[in-house]
Design a protein around this motif. Structure first.
Motif: not given
Length: 285
Positions: A251-267
């Motif tokens: 699987v590949t996490l695109s840069e767009t996906t990574i940006e979407q996941l940052i708030p999830v990981a921070r929380l």
């Protein structure tokens, strides 16, 4: 440029870190958030017990500071006794709980015989509460607790789909794709590190209303929530929207996906820190 620096650092760690580690940065941040939000009495009690951790007989893995205590449970994994047997092998299953995200949530099978992260968190709190327990036992319970609350809030320690918490799913982090990189190592390291360093510092004193909201519930509630994050965010984004679809070879996490996941990981880091503070206050404050 920050992305490439963090990715390069994380790649080096990926080859050396234990399979079930939530790399140092994540654990240390959870622990530091907790220490910033406990009562003064709890903070003093934590420091007294950390000062007693040399009694654990693990000089290779000192735990006298909150940062070192947060990674002690991973550090001791390879330690052996004079006969060559693992000293802490009994604790291996305490770092996670394999709850399948594509089946109804239950801890019954994953925590059979109490060998899972949520059961051990409850056990460690009980040991810390019991003032007649030896100082050595309470010091060990403390360093385990600090680490395991962090582990519970790494979603792939709480939910998976028969793939060893994402370790069997080869993955690329944007354009970065070293050998042996997988979905678990991304959430353990590269994504966690980027999330922690993106935006305002997570290490601060939180308002009482925010602490009460985030730390509400108990260990079972937090387990279900982290399992849900694995379903809704980890696997759904990795598998194109259907978390229960068969995993491809990679699987590949695109840069767009990574940006979407940052708030999830921070929380998740934030939740871990404030919930650890709640447990420490309950046990020691």
């Amino acid at each position: 440029m920050r992305f490439f620096r963090i990715a390069a650092l994380s790649a080096g760690l990926a080859l050396a870190a234990p399979a079930n580690a939530y790399w140092e940065y994540g654990h240390e941040t959870v622990a530091r958030i907790a220490m910033a939000n406990v009562t003064p009495r709890t903070r003093a009690a934590v420091k007294r017990l950390l000062a007693a951790t040399p009694e654990l007989g693990t000089p290779e893995c000192p735990a006298t500071t909150i940062e070192r205590a947060s990674t002690w449970a991973d550090c001791v994994k390879p330690l052996k006794d004079p006969n060559g047997k693992s000293r802490f092998g009994y604790a291996y299953n305490w770092h996670f709980q394999d709850v399948n995200i594509c089946r109804p949530f239950t801890l019954e099978e994953a925590c059979k015989d109490g060998n899972c992260v949520s059961a051990q968190i409850t056990r460690d709190v009980a040991i810390l509460k019991h003032k007649r327990t030896s100082q050595k036992e309470r010091a060990q319970a403390l360093v385990f607790l600090i680490h395991f609350v962090g582990d519970l809030h790494q979603p792939l320690h709480a939910g998976e789909k028969d793939d060893k918490g994402g370790n069997d799913v080869a993955a690329a982090y944007g354009i970065y794709s070293p050998k042996r990189f997988n979905l678990h190592s991304i959430w353990d390291g590269t994504l966690a590190e980027r999330a922690i360093t993106t935006g305002p510092s997570l290490i601060r004193r939180y308002p009482p209303a925010v602490k009460a909201r985030i730390a509400a519930g108990d260990v079972t509630d937090w387990s279900r929530e982290s399992w849900q994050v694995a379903h809704d965010s980890v696997y759904a984004t990795a598998l194109g929207g259907d978390p229960c679809a068969p995993s491809p070879a990679k699987v590949t996490l695109s840069e767009t996906t990574i940006e979407q996941l940052i708030p999830v990981a921070r929380l998740e880091i934030e939740r871990g820190g404030l919930r650890l503070a709640k447990l420490l206050d309950r046990a020691l404050g």
